[in-house]
Design an enzyme around this catalytic site. Sequence first.
Site, PDB file in Angstrom:
ATOM      1  N   CYS A   8      43.646  41.014  37.809  1.00 20.47           N
ATOM      2  CA  CYS A   8      43.967  42.434  37.961  1.00 20.47           C
ATOM      3  C   CYS A   8      44.604  42.629  39.333  1.00 20.47           C
ATOM      4  CB  CYS A   8      42.744  43.324  37.749  1.00 20.47           C
ATOM      5  SG  CYS A   8      41.469  43.250  39.029  1.00 20.47           S
ATOM      6  N   ASN A  11      41.067  42.527  42.251  1.00 18.18           N
ATOM      7  CA  ASN A  11      39.983  41.597  41.907  1.00 18.18           C
ATOM      8  C   ASN A  11      38.609  42.107  42.340  1.00 18.18           C
ATOM      9  OD1 ASN A  11      38.989  38.195  42.592  1.00 18.18           O
ATOM     10  ND2 ASN A  11      39.023  39.192  40.630  1.00 18.18           N
ATOM     11  N   CYS A  13      37.390  45.192  40.375  1.00 19.50           N
ATOM     12  CA  CYS A  13      36.927  46.039  39.271  1.00 19.50           C
ATOM     13  C   CYS A  13      37.092  45.345  37.913  1.00 19.50           C
ATOM     14  CB  CYS A  13      37.673  47.379  39.261  1.00 19.50           C
ATOM     15  SG  CYS A  13      37.314  48.442  40.676  1.00 19.50           S
ATOM     16  N   ARG A  14      38.319  45.319  37.400  1.00 21.76           N
ATOM     17  CA  ARG A  14      38.551  44.869  36.030  1.00 21.76           C
ATOM     18  C   ARG A  14      38.421  43.366  35.833  1.00 21.76           C
ATOM     19  NH1 ARG A  14      44.311  47.386  35.295  1.00 21.76           N
ATOM     20  NH2 ARG A  14      44.388  46.649  37.435  1.00 21.76           N
ATOM     21  N   SER A  15      39.094  42.570  36.647  1.00 21.60           N
ATOM     22  CA  SER A  15      39.046  41.117  36.404  1.00 21.60           C
ATOM     23  C   SER A  15      37.671  40.512  36.699  1.00 21.60           C
ATOM     24  CB  SER A  15      40.168  40.385  37.139  1.00 21.60           C
ATOM     25  OG  SER A  15      40.129  40.586  38.528  1.00 21.60           O
ATOM     26  N   ASP A 125      42.485  51.271  35.262  1.00 21.39           N
ATOM     27  CA  ASP A 125      41.855  50.787  36.487  1.00 21.39           C
ATOM     28  C   ASP A 125      40.780  51.772  36.936  1.00 21.39           C
ATOM     29  OD1 ASP A 125      41.133  49.747  38.949  1.00 21.39           O
ATOM     30  OD2 ASP A 125      43.197  49.316  39.556  1.00 21.39           O
TER      31      ASP A 125
END
Length: 156
Positions: A8, A11, A13-15, A125
Amino acid sequence: MISVLFVCLGNICRSPMAEAIFRHKVKDAGLEAEIQIDSAGTGNWHVGNQPHVGTQKVLKENRISFEGIRARQVNESDFAEFDYIIAMDEKNVSDLESIKKGNPTAYVGQLLSFLPDVSDKNVPDPYFTGNFQVVYELIDESCSRLLTFIRERNNI
């Protein structure tokens, strides 16, 4: 060993959420010795940091460990080291294209492409939206389908 990298922007939150969820699913499937998982960001703002508190909270609520996950920046060598590079949105894919050199063999795709019923293939995000639960649900279902895809593609 099969290797999967989630990517993401920062690095945090999402990934890392995808890394933790996918790691949990791989463990439940008894495939820890066959699949290696990591995450990275296209930017360097948060290198060394733990996942965002919102990511930590939703993972804790779902009893998913994020132990040992620290932000790092994606680099050119990742294209040789990982079999699957799974981006959270179109911008991440574009950024990855600008980083890679030569003709790497890594599969590069978007996580939500594994959800055929979702029209927008960009994982929102939560750093900007605050919707950590919605993002968790999207990533959780996508990771289940990604694991099935990898298992079928690699006969494991």
